[in-house]
Every structure is written in structure tokens, then in C-alpha cells.
Write a protein that holds these residues in place. Structure first.
Motif, PDB file in Angstrom:
ATOM      1  N   SER A 126      -9.432  -7.579  48.460  1.00  0.00           N
ATOM      2  CA  SER A 126      -8.449  -7.305  49.513  1.00  0.00           C
ATOM      3  C   SER A 126      -7.493  -6.200  49.099  1.00  0.00           C
ATOM      4  N   VAL A 127      -7.034  -6.257  47.849  1.00  0.00           N
ATOM      5  CA  VAL A 127      -6.100  -5.238  47.354  1.00  0.00           C
ATOM      6  C   VAL A 127      -6.756  -3.866  47.346  1.00  0.00           C
ATOM      7  N   ASP A 128      -8.044  -3.816  47.065  1.00  0.00           N
ATOM      8  CA  ASP A 128      -8.775  -2.553  47.004  1.00  0.00           C
ATOM      9  C   ASP A 128      -9.058  -1.990  48.393  1.00  0.00           C
ATOM     10  N   THR A 131      -5.997  -4.069  53.205  1.00  0.00           N
ATOM     11  CA  THR A 131      -4.971  -5.094  53.043  1.00  0.00           C
ATOM     12  C   THR A 131      -4.030  -4.775  51.880  1.00  0.00           C
ATOM     13  N   GLY A 132      -4.505  -3.965  50.931  1.00  0.00           N
ATOM     14  CA  GLY A 132      -3.669  -3.629  49.786  1.00  0.00           C
ATOM     15  C   GLY A 132      -2.373  -2.959  50.190  1.00  0.00           C
ATOM     16  N   SER A 133      -2.464  -2.028  51.118  1.00  0.00           N
ATOM     17  CA  SER A 133      -1.254  -1.333  51.581  1.00  0.00           C
ATOM     18  C   SER A 133      -0.344  -2.276  52.344  1.00  0.00           C
ATOM     19  N   ARG A 148      13.089 -11.527  43.645  1.00  0.00           N
ATOM     20  CA  ARG A 148      12.608 -11.212  42.297  1.00  0.00           C
ATOM     21  C   ARG A 148      11.085 -11.390  42.265  1.00  0.00           C
ATOM     22  N   LEU A 149      10.380 -10.344  41.881  1.00  0.00           N
ATOM     23  CA  LEU A 149       8.919 -10.357  41.860  1.00  0.00           C
ATOM     24  C   LEU A 149       8.418 -10.765  40.486  1.00  0.00           C
ATOM     25  N   SER A 150       7.475 -11.705  40.443  1.00  0.00           N
ATOM     26  CA  SER A 150       6.886 -12.114  39.167  1.00  0.00           C
ATOM     27  C   SER A 150       6.148 -10.938  38.529  1.00  0.00           C
ATOM     28  N   GLU A 151       6.040 -10.990  37.207  1.00  0.00           N
ATOM     29  CA  GLU A 151       5.384  -9.903  36.472  1.00  0.00           C
ATOM     30  C   GLU A 151       3.859 -10.055  36.506  1.00  0.00           C
ATOM     31  N   PRO A 152       3.103  -8.936  36.522  1.00  0.00           N
ATOM     32  CA  PRO A 152       1.636  -9.035  36.435  1.00  0.00           C
ATOM     33  C   PRO A 152       1.212  -9.632  35.097  1.00  0.00           C
ATOM     34  N   GLU A 153       0.119 -10.368  35.125  1.00  0.00           N
ATOM     35  CA  GLU A 153      -0.362 -11.010  33.897  1.00  0.00           C
ATOM     36  C   GLU A 153      -1.159 -10.062  33.002  1.00  0.00           C
ATOM     37  N   LEU A 154      -1.775  -9.049  33.582  1.00  0.00           N
ATOM     38  CA  LEU A 154      -2.614  -8.134  32.812  1.00  0.00           C
ATOM     39  C   LEU A 154      -1.867  -6.838  32.507  1.00  0.00           C
ATOM     40  N   ASN A 155      -2.125  -6.274  31.332  1.00  0.00           N
ATOM     41  CA  ASN A 155      -1.504  -5.012  30.944  1.00  0.00           C
ATOM     42  C   ASN A 155      -2.215  -3.808  31.542  1.00  0.00           C
ATOM     43  N   ARG A 156      -3.501  -3.983  31.857  1.00  0.00           N
ATOM     44  CA  ARG A 156      -4.286  -2.873  32.373  1.00  0.00           C
ATOM     45  C   ARG A 156      -4.966  -3.265  33.678  1.00  0.00           C
ATOM     46  N   VAL A 157      -5.256  -2.244  34.488  1.00  0.00           N
ATOM     47  CA  VAL A 157      -6.024  -2.471  35.708  1.00  0.00           C
ATOM     48  C   VAL A 157      -7.435  -2.887  35.299  1.00  0.00           C
ATOM     49  N   LYS A 163      -7.982   3.176  36.802  1.00  0.00           N
ATOM     50  CA  LYS A 163      -6.708   2.839  36.158  1.00  0.00           C
ATOM     51  C   LYS A 163      -5.525   3.450  36.892  1.00  0.00           C
ATOM     52  N   GLU A 164      -5.792   4.464  37.735  1.00  0.00           N
ATOM     53  CA  GLU A 164      -4.743   5.092  38.541  1.00  0.00           C
ATOM     54  C   GLU A 164      -4.780   4.587  39.982  1.00  0.00           C
ATOM     55  N   HIS A 165      -5.363   3.420  40.185  1.00  0.00           N
ATOM     56  CA  HIS A 165      -5.465   2.847  41.541  1.00  0.00           C
ATOM     57  C   HIS A 165      -4.067   2.761  42.160  1.00  0.00           C
ATOM     58  N   PRO A 166      -3.921   3.129  43.453  1.00  0.00           N
ATOM     59  CA  PRO A 166      -2.589   3.109  44.076  1.00  0.00           C
ATOM     60  C   PRO A 166      -1.946   1.721  44.112  1.00  0.00           C
ATOM     61  N   HIS A 167      -2.763   0.687  44.009  1.00  0.00           N
ATOM     62  CA  HIS A 167      -2.227  -0.679  43.980  1.00  0.00           C
ATOM     63  C   HIS A 167      -2.577  -1.372  42.669  1.00  0.00           C
ATOM     64  N   GLY A 168      -2.507  -0.588  41.588  1.00  0.00           N
ATOM     65  CA  GLY A 168      -2.841  -1.120  40.273  1.00  0.00           C
ATOM     66  C   GLY A 168      -1.988  -2.307  39.878  1.00  0.00           C
ATOM     67  N   ASP A 169      -0.709  -2.297  40.261  1.00  0.00           N
ATOM     68  CA  ASP A 169       0.178  -3.425  39.935  1.00  0.00           C
ATOM     69  C   ASP A 169      -0.358  -4.717  40.536  1.00  0.00           C
ATOM     70  N   LEU A 170      -0.880  -4.641  41.751  1.00  0.00           N
ATOM     71  CA  LEU A 170      -1.425  -5.838  42.400  1.00  0.00           C
ATOM     72  C   LEU A 170      -2.748  -6.252  41.764  1.00  0.00           C
ATOM     73  N   LEU A 171      -3.553  -5.291  41.353  1.00  0.00           N
ATOM     74  CA  LEU A 171      -4.833  -5.608  40.722  1.00  0.00           C
ATOM     75  C   LEU A 171      -4.645  -6.263  39.357  1.00  0.00           C
ATOM     76  N   ARG A 172      -3.495  -6.009  38.717  1.00  0.00           N
ATOM     77  CA  ARG A 172      -3.242  -6.604  37.397  1.00  0.00           C
ATOM     78  C   ARG A 172      -2.720  -8.040  37.486  1.00  0.00           C
ATOM     79  N   ARG A 173      -2.702  -8.568  38.679  1.00  0.00           N
ATOM     80  CA  ARG A 173      -2.130  -9.905  38.870  1.00  0.00           C
ATOM     81  C   ARG A 173      -3.196 -11.000  38.908  1.00  0.00           C
TER      82      ARG A 173
END
Length: 212
Positions: A126-128, A131-133, A148-157, A163-173
Motif C-alpha cells: 500500500s505504501v508503495d 495509498t502511500g501519499s 507524536r509519531l512513533s519511530e520506525p523500527e528499521l534503520n534502512r528501507v 533506498k530513496e523511496h519517497p515514503h521510505g519512512d513508512l516502509l521502515r515501519r
């Protein structure tokens, strides 16, 4: 009109403070009538009241005071917080509304605490996509309101995404929650705070229901 639950937060915190200083089964059993009257009973009534506002299909939960100590070095038997949950109507992995009273926080929030394997796959798909936008827009709007937004669990996409995905923050969750931390001035009106947070989170719940 005063909030019928105006004493829940101060009485819960007073009990939890005493519990933190006497965290034993003997103390809890001696003080169980106080727990039942000042924490459990009003919490159950609050769960029912907010559930009535949500409508049909909601599931409520009051988390138990006992800790699961099987795999913990800390063997103190009781949690020093009071947590409750409203699972929203819907299909699949349903988002939830949370209310927590702790020794150093009082927070209302919502989202999905953890994606299982299937949900995680659906989330990333969905993020990809389009729906991601939409997700990013809803989340950004809530953060702008002070959530307050919770932090992503993953350090990398994760692979196979760029790795430069426009919604990388969401993919790291592996979960997604946003929180409204209540100031002392709102402790005497938890019903209003929960209702207000619920209404603010409805757009997030709607898109999450479609995303996963």
C-alpha cells in the motif's frame, strides 16, 4: 458539566505510585479493593462509554495489572500503568484507539501496534502505491496538530524498495501509532480528551483499514 471520570487519572496515579514502592503480591492483594474501585471499575465504564460513541463492531480491552515475567529479568509482579484499548470496526488488521495512564505520562493515541507477516506485506504494498501519499498526508496533518509519531523500527528501507523511496519512512515501519500526550490541565476531563483524539484519528483509521 463535569467529567464523570475526572478522578480516574489522579486516583490511578496515586495508586500506581504506591504500587511502584510496594510492588508485591501481598501489597496488591491487601489493596485490591482500592484497585477495583478507583481503577478497574471506572476504566470499564469509560471503555463502554467511548465504545458507544464509536458504534457497532468495536472491541474493548482493559489490560491486566499482572506482568508477564516469564522472560524478564525484572520479576516485579505488577505493571505500574493502567492501559485500555478500543479495537475499531473493520476487517483484517484493525486499528485501535489507546488510552494509557502511567507514572510519568497520560496519553491517548491510535494506530496499529504491530504488523504481523501478512499485514506487513500488505502495508508495504500500500505504501508503495497510491495509498502511500494518502497515508503520508494524513500522518503529516496529525503531526502538525501536535501528535507524536512513533519511530520506525528499521534503520534502512527494506528490499526490494529503493533506498530513496519517497515514503521510505513508512516502509521502515513494522507498526504505526500517533500519540496525544495530555498536559496536567486536561487530567480532569479524560472523556473529552479521548473523544477529541478519536475524532482527529478517524481519517487515519479509515486509510489504515484500506491499506491493510
Amino acid at each position: 458539566m463535569s467529567d464523570p471520570f475526572s478522578q480516574l487519572i489522579p486516583e490511578a496515579r496515586a495508586f500506581l505510585t504506591d504500587l511502584s514502592q510496594n510492588n508485591s503480591r501481598d501489597w496488591f492483594n491487601d489493596n485490591k479493593p482500592r484497585y477495583e474501585a478507583q481503577l478497574k471499575k471506572p476504566a470499564l465504564h469509560l471503555l463502554d462509554q467511548i465504545a458507544a460513541q464509536v458504534g457497532g463492531g468495536v472491541t474493548t480491552k482493559l489490560f491486566r495489572p499482572q506482568r508477564d515475567v516469564r522472560f524478564s529479568k525484572d520479576k516485579t509482579p505488577y505493571n505500574t500503568h493502567l492501559h485500555m484499548l478500543w479495537m475499531m470496526p473493520g476487517k483484517g488488521t484493525r486499528p485501535a484507539l489507546f488510552f494509557g495512564i502511567g507514572l510519568d505520562y497520560v496519553s491517548v493515541g491510535g494506530g496499529i501496534m504491530g504488523f504481523d507477516k501478512t499485514t506487513l506485506t500488505d502495508w508495504r504494498s500500500s505504501v508503495d502505491g497510491p495509498t502511500g501519499s494518502e497515508l503520508a498526508g494524513v500522518i503529516n496533518a496529525l503531526v502538525a496538530q501536535g501528535f507524536r509519531l512513533s519511530e520506525p523500527e528499521l534503520n534502512r528501507v527494506p528490499t526490494p524498495y529503493d533506498k530513496e523511496h519517497p515514503h521510505g519512512d513508512l516502509l521502515r515501519r513494522k507498526s504505526l501509532t500517533l500519540w496525544n500526550d495530555l498536559p496536567d490541565t486536561r487530567f480532569d476531563a479524560p472523556t473529552d480528551a479521548i473523544t477529541e483524539t478519536l475524532n482527529n484519528l478517524r481519517p487515519l483509521f479509515d486509510v489504515l483499514n484500506r491499506a491493510v
